[in-house]
Scaffold this motif. Structure first.
Motif, PDB file in Angstrom:
ATOM      1  N   VAL A 101       0.842  -1.204   0.000  1.00  0.00           N
ATOM      2  CA  VAL A 101       0.000   0.000   0.000  1.00  0.00           C
ATOM      3  C   VAL A 101       0.880   1.258   0.000  1.00  0.00           C
ATOM      4  O   VAL A 101       0.537   2.264  -0.637  1.00  0.00           O
ATOM      5  N   THR A 102       2.014   1.198   0.668  1.00  0.00           N
ATOM      6  CA  THR A 102       2.920   2.351   0.677  1.00  0.00           C
ATOM      7  C   THR A 102       3.517   2.581  -0.713  1.00  0.00           C
ATOM      8  O   THR A 102       3.632   3.732  -1.166  1.00  0.00           O
ATOM      9  N   LEU A 103       3.851   1.503  -1.397  1.00  0.00           N
ATOM     10  CA  LEU A 103       4.344   1.644  -2.781  1.00  0.00           C
ATOM     11  C   LEU A 103       3.255   2.265  -3.660  1.00  0.00           C
ATOM     12  O   LEU A 103       3.532   3.140  -4.499  1.00  0.00           O
ATOM     13  N   ALA A 104       2.026   1.816  -3.453  1.00  0.00           N
ATOM     14  CA  ALA A 104       0.914   2.349  -4.251  1.00  0.00           C
ATOM     15  C   ALA A 104       0.723   3.843  -3.982  1.00  0.00           C
ATOM     16  O   ALA A 104       0.482   4.629  -4.902  1.00  0.00           O
ATOM     17  N   TRP A 105       0.859   4.242  -2.710  1.00  0.00           N
ATOM     18  CA  TRP A 105       0.778   5.676  -2.372  1.00  0.00           C
ATOM     19  C   TRP A 105       1.885   6.445  -3.116  1.00  0.00           C
ATOM     20  O   TRP A 105       1.648   7.535  -3.655  1.00  0.00           O
ATOM     21  N   GLN A 151       2.517  10.516  -9.551  1.00  0.00           N
ATOM     22  CA  GLN A 151       1.749  10.869 -10.744  1.00  0.00           C
ATOM     23  C   GLN A 151       0.939  12.147 -10.563  1.00  0.00           C
ATOM     24  O   GLN A 151       0.551  12.790 -11.532  1.00  0.00           O
ATOM     25  N   LYS A 152       0.686  12.513  -9.297  1.00  0.00           N
ATOM     26  CA  LYS A 152      -0.039  13.768  -9.027  1.00  0.00           C
ATOM     27  C   LYS A 152       0.939  14.911  -8.757  1.00  0.00           C
ATOM     28  O   LYS A 152       0.532  16.002  -8.393  1.00  0.00           O
ATOM     29  N   GLY A 153       2.227  14.639  -8.871  1.00  0.00           N
ATOM     30  CA  GLY A 153       3.225  15.685  -8.672  1.00  0.00           C
ATOM     31  C   GLY A 153       3.490  16.039  -7.217  1.00  0.00           C
ATOM     32  O   GLY A 153       4.136  17.044  -6.912  1.00  0.00           O
ATOM     33  N   ILE A 154       2.987  15.211  -6.313  1.00  0.00           N
ATOM     34  CA  ILE A 154       3.198  15.485  -4.879  1.00  0.00           C
ATOM     35  C   ILE A 154       4.642  15.175  -4.498  1.00  0.00           C
ATOM     36  O   ILE A 154       5.256  15.869  -3.704  1.00  0.00           O
ATOM     37  N   ILE A 155       5.168  14.094  -5.064  1.00  0.00           N
ATOM     38  CA  ILE A 155       6.605  13.828  -4.973  1.00  0.00           C
ATOM     39  C   ILE A 155       7.145  13.796  -6.399  1.00  0.00           C
ATOM     40  O   ILE A 155       6.370  13.626  -7.355  1.00  0.00           O
ATOM     41  N   GLY A 156       8.438  13.973  -6.539  1.00  0.00           N
ATOM     42  CA  GLY A 156       9.005  14.029  -7.886  1.00  0.00           C
ATOM     43  C   GLY A 156      10.318  13.275  -7.979  1.00  0.00           C
ATOM     44  O   GLY A 156      10.696  12.531  -7.055  1.00  0.00           O
ATOM     45  N   GLN A 157      11.014  13.489  -9.072  1.00  0.00           N
ATOM     46  CA  GLN A 157      12.257  12.754  -9.304  1.00  0.00           C
ATOM     47  C   GLN A 157      13.359  13.149  -8.326  1.00  0.00           C
ATOM     48  O   GLN A 157      14.327  12.412  -8.163  1.00  0.00           O
ATOM     49  N   LYS A 158      13.167  14.308  -7.694  1.00  0.00           N
ATOM     50  CA  LYS A 158      14.128  14.706  -6.664  1.00  0.00           C
ATOM     51  C   LYS A 158      14.089  13.677  -5.521  1.00  0.00           C
ATOM     52  O   LYS A 158      15.118  13.192  -5.059  1.00  0.00           O
ATOM     53  N   CYS A 208       4.669   8.744   5.485  1.00  0.00           N
ATOM     54  CA  CYS A 208       5.160   9.383   4.252  1.00  0.00           C
ATOM     55  C   CYS A 208       4.217  10.491   3.798  1.00  0.00           C
ATOM     56  O   CYS A 208       4.653  11.571   3.401  1.00  0.00           O
ATOM     57  N   ALA A 209       2.908  10.209   3.883  1.00  0.00           N
ATOM     58  CA  ALA A 209       1.938  11.196   3.409  1.00  0.00           C
ATOM     59  C   ALA A 209       1.960  12.447   4.278  1.00  0.00           C
ATOM     60  O   ALA A 209       1.797  13.568   3.785  1.00  0.00           O
ATOM     61  N   ARG A 210       2.145  12.267   5.569  1.00  0.00           N
ATOM     62  CA  ARG A 210       2.216  13.444   6.457  1.00  0.00           C
ATOM     63  C   ARG A 210       3.481  14.246   6.196  1.00  0.00           C
ATOM     64  O   ARG A 210       3.505  15.465   6.368  1.00  0.00           O
ATOM     65  N   LYS A 211       4.528  13.581   5.764  1.00  0.00           N
ATOM     66  CA  LYS A 211       5.788  14.284   5.529  1.00  0.00           C
ATOM     67  C   LYS A 211       5.857  14.910   4.137  1.00  0.00           C
ATOM     68  O   LYS A 211       6.315  16.030   3.968  1.00  0.00           O
ATOM     69  N   TYR A 212       5.398  14.147   3.130  1.00  0.00           N
ATOM     70  CA  TYR A 212       5.582  14.599   1.742  1.00  0.00           C
ATOM     71  C   TYR A 212       4.303  15.145   1.111  1.00  0.00           C
ATOM     72  O   TYR A 212       4.353  15.751   0.052  1.00  0.00           O
ATOM     73  N   GLY A 213       3.156  14.864   1.750  1.00  0.00           N
ATOM     74  CA  GLY A 213       1.875  15.252   1.157  1.00  0.00           C
ATOM     75  C   GLY A 213       1.162  14.046   0.590  1.00  0.00           C
ATOM     76  O   GLY A 213       1.688  12.927   0.597  1.00  0.00           O
ATOM     77  N   GLY A 214      -0.059  14.279   0.115  1.00  0.00           N
ATOM     78  CA  GLY A 214      -0.826  13.173  -0.462  1.00  0.00           C
ATOM     79  C   GLY A 214      -1.535  12.347   0.594  1.00  0.00           C
ATOM     80  O   GLY A 214      -1.758  11.146   0.403  1.00  0.00           O
ATOM     81  N   LEU A 215      -1.909  12.982   1.707  1.00  0.00           N
ATOM     82  CA  LEU A 215      -2.616  12.257   2.768  1.00  0.00           C
ATOM     83  C   LEU A 215      -3.976  11.765   2.273  1.00  0.00           C
ATOM     84  O   LEU A 215      -4.475  10.733   2.718  1.00  0.00           O
ATOM     85  N   ASP A 216      -4.547  12.519   1.317  1.00  0.00           N
ATOM     86  CA  ASP A 216      -5.853  12.117   0.772  1.00  0.00           C
ATOM     87  C   ASP A 216      -5.783  10.779   0.047  1.00  0.00           C
ATOM     88  O   ASP A 216      -6.779  10.106  -0.140  1.00  0.00           O
TER      89      ASP A 216
END
Lengths: 138, 585
Positions: free
Chosen positions: B353-357, B363-370, B410-418
């Motif tokens: 599930v974490t990989l899926a997040w 894909q939503k640009g919340i995290i990137g190649q950085k 991860c979501a709390r740190k990087y975003g994408g909690l939704d």
């Protein structure tokens, strides 16, 4: 001709130990696998590989030959019979069984002799073990 | 009447004591009931990774005694959620604890050096084992089995490198492919410097009431083996659910974007069986044999025809978490991921599930190649997932190190909690059948699909609609009833075999008299309430267990799930629990 316990489909064993529970339940009136006269062995890191070690009812039983007191003697039609009062608890019988089929009762320090009664086969869900007619001298 | 004993092991001093806990079993029956009562006596402010934090393994009066009563309860403070941690595993552990003559094993302290523990009957020894550091969960089993050549049948319990790294989604592996998967027990063991333990012994119960026990056992055996009651678990196993769930829009696909997976037929139970099933194996004293072992043969040197083969177990949850939810439709790729996970000792659902997040957020640009160090995260890319797992193992950068802390962190740190599909920080299991699947995850004491099977309420509701009031009551009643099953500790696959009547007959046959249906249910309700009281003392609040925003926009088997309906029913469930908590005092 008598029927003796045999492994007929080793590869079908799922390792449930139901046979060992049945043997202990029937002969020792105990809830355990440790009083069973046969053993399901599994191997380190080889998931799902089981080796079934029942008494094969030798014509010339090594366990009986190794017994210094005559407590174990050859039984008619294969297997051995055990006289507890004669046993000196030395464990030589268990050591003598090359296939490690003869089990040892750690609590009572006596061998757990298979009676070839077949109760274990009645509780095998995958037809791994069966009672098979084997020619043996009386 | 049987007696029950608890072994306490203090890893700091390397000492152990044994106490008679028969009274506690008379009150709490066993398993989860007894373990809850013990955990509830600890300080809720304890750091889950502190030496004082206990790990409680508990079995019940039916374990090793009746068919399919094969599970052991582990209870601890969860490093993933910060409150009650509970996970159940099969294998040979329940049998071996019974053989060692202990129904509860409570481990506290921290070994001065990296160690493993051996328990032979009443003797516990902490053995220094620095050479085991970093070994895979599979290698550790081989080594410990080789070194500990015990007289009696044994069980081998151990962590992989993930537990040593204190990953809060690290699991504990038991014997052949069984796991205390959920809620981070692996990290708790790792924090104790404990690689694992080997347990065995020659204790047994004499059959006191032969006239009752023998025919009762035979009746159970025949139901398990000769009726159709448990056939599906043996035949295809739970992986049989993959295609039917997809057909009703209930199979989580691409991080719960939809419930239909176009590749379901390629990773179905039937497909795994045809291509990979090498055999079914069983937990000790279970004649069903639901553990489906897959073989994967790989050519590693084509020029010289050099092959290698792996064996790994699979079931529905693993096929969902590493298949449909990652959009992987190759059985081989699912198995390759599983093998890495099995060796590392991660909870397969949580890491999946974490990989899926991660992919969804990329894909939503919340995290990137950085963050990914130039790796492009695409659903369906098996080779990429393998790379991600290997980068986590190598601690490649902060992002990859964070991934093994779970999707909520991860979501709390990087975003994408939704789009972090976790309830109470626990990554969700493989059902998106509707409101009650989600309510089940949210209201479950361990946030597991197994707490009350909400997915089953959704599916029944498709053909026989009921009011929310009735369905929420059903969810609560099932959650309570399962505290009886989990106190005994029966494999939940046998829940239809072990009815109330059968359970009472079974207790009587062991001369454990005095139990009635009412007494069982009172114990269950109290254990359930005690868990929530402990959770709340740790900071748990029903109000904070929200529905991940993404799940309000997807079509489940039972349609779109409304946030308001979810919240209303959460409140209703909370009211039922609060009434029980009041009754505790």
């Amino acid at each position: 001709m008598a029927k003796l316990l045999r492994v007929v489909n080793r590869e079908q064993c799922i390792g449930c130990y139901s046979c060992m529970y049945a043997c202990s339940r029937t002969w020792a009136k105990a809830i355990t696998v440790e009083k069973a006269a046969l053993r399901i062995r599994n191997y380190a890191g080889v998931e799902g590989a089981f080796s079934i070690r029942p008494c094969v009812g030798c014509d010339e039983p090594d366990c009986a030959a190794a017994c210094p007191t005559g407590a174990l003697t050859r039984r008619k039609f294969g297997g051995v019979q055990f006289k507890a009062e004669t046993c000196n608890h030395c464990g030589a019988c268990v050591q003598a069984c090359a296939s490690k089929a003869l089990q040892w009762d750690v609590e009572k320090r006596i061998p757990l002799v298979c009676h070839h009664c077949g109760v274990c086969t009645q509780f095998c869900p995958r037809d791994v073990i069966a009672m098979v007619e084997i020619p043996r001298e009386a | 009447m049987p007696r029950f004993r608890m072994m306490d092991v203090d890893l700091t001093s390397g000492t152990s004591t044994i106490t008679d806990v028969t009274d506690r079993f008379e009150t709490w029956l066993g398993g989860t009931g007894v373990a809850t009562s013990l955990l509830a006596e600890t300080d809720p402010a304890l750091d889950p990774l502190a030496p004082e934090a206990p790990i409680i393994f508990a079995i019940g009066p039916f374990n090793a005694v009746y068919p399919v009563c094969t599970k052991t309860v582990a209870m601890f403070k969860s490093p993933l959620t910060g409150n009650l941690g509970e996970s159940h595993a099969g294998g040979r552990l329940a049998m071996a604890m019974f053989g060692a003559g202990i129904h509860v094993l409570r481990i506290t302290g921290r070994a001065p050096a990296f160690s493993y523990l051996t328990i032979n009957d009443d003797r516990a020894v902490v053995k220094q084992a620095n050479s085991l550091r970093g070994t895979s969960a599979l290698a550790a089993e081989r080594i410990m089995r080789d070194r500990e050549d015990t007289t009696h049948k044994k069980s081998i319990v151990r962590i992989g490198p993930a537990g040593e790294r204190l990953s809060p989604i690290a699991e504990v592996t038991v014997d052949s492919s069984r796991h205390f998967g959920r809620m981070g027990l692996g990290a708790v063991m790792g924090a104790k410097n404990l690689k694992g333990f080997v347990i065995s012994g020659g204790s047994y119960w004499p059959i006191e009431n032969l006239a009752a026990y023998t025919p009762f056992y035979k009746k159970l055996y025949d139901t398990v083996v000769k009726s159709t009651a448990m056939q599906k678990y043996h035949d295809l196993g739970t992986a049989m659910n993959v295609v039917p769930l997809s057909r009703i829009n209930g199979l989580p696909t691409r991080n719960f974007s939809q419930g239909f997976f176009e590749g379901a037929a390629d990773i179905s139970g039937e497909k795994f069986a045809e291509k990979h099933l090498s055999q079914q194996i069983a937990c000790a004293h279970c004649q069903v044999g639901c553990i489906h072992m897959a073989s994967l043969r790989e050519l590693f040197d084509p020029e010289h025809y050099q092959y290698k083969s792996f064996k790994v177990s699979y079931d529905h949850e693993l096929v969902y978490a590493l298949g449909s939810n990652l959009s992987i439709q190759s059985t081989e790729e699912v198995l390759r991921l599983l093998i890495i996970i099995e060796k590392q000792g991660w909870d397969a659902i949580s890491i999946g599930v974490t990989l899926a997040w991660a992919v969804d957020s990329f894909q939503k640009g919340i995290i990137g190649q950085k963050e990914t160090d130039n790796l492009i995260l695409n659903f369906g890319d098996g080779a990429m997932y393998e790379k991600v797992l290997n980068r986590i193992i190598a601690g490649h950068n902060e992002f990859y190190r964070d991934l093994e802390r779970g999707s909520d962190f991860c979501a709390r740190k990087y975003g994408g909690l939704d789009r972090s599909i976790a309830f109470g920080k626990v990554e969700a299991a493989g059902y998106m059948t509707g409101t009650y699947a989600f309510l089940g995850y949210a209201t479950g004491v361990r946030h597991s699909h197994l707490d009350a099977a909400g997915y089953s309420i959704d599916q029944k509701g498709l053909t026989k609609p009921k009011s929310d009031e009735e369905q929420t009551k059903e969810l609560y009643q099932e959650a309570v009833w399962r505290h009886v099953l989990n106190s005994l500790v029966i494999c939940l696959f046998a829940r239809n075999v072990y009815t109330k009547e059968i359970i009472l007959e079974g207790l009587n046959a062991l001369n454990l008299t005095g139990w009635t249906e009412e007494r069982l249910m009172t114990m269950a309700r109290r254990a359930h309430a005690l868990k929530f009281r402990y959770k709340m003392a740790c900071g748990f609040r029903f109000e904070e267990i929200g529905l991940p925003e993404k799940l309000t926009r997807v079509m489940t088997s039972a349609g779109v799930v409304s946030k308001e309906r979810y919240r209303t029913q959460m409140d209703a469930f909370k009211a039922l629990v609060e009434a029980d908590i009041r009754d505790l005092t």
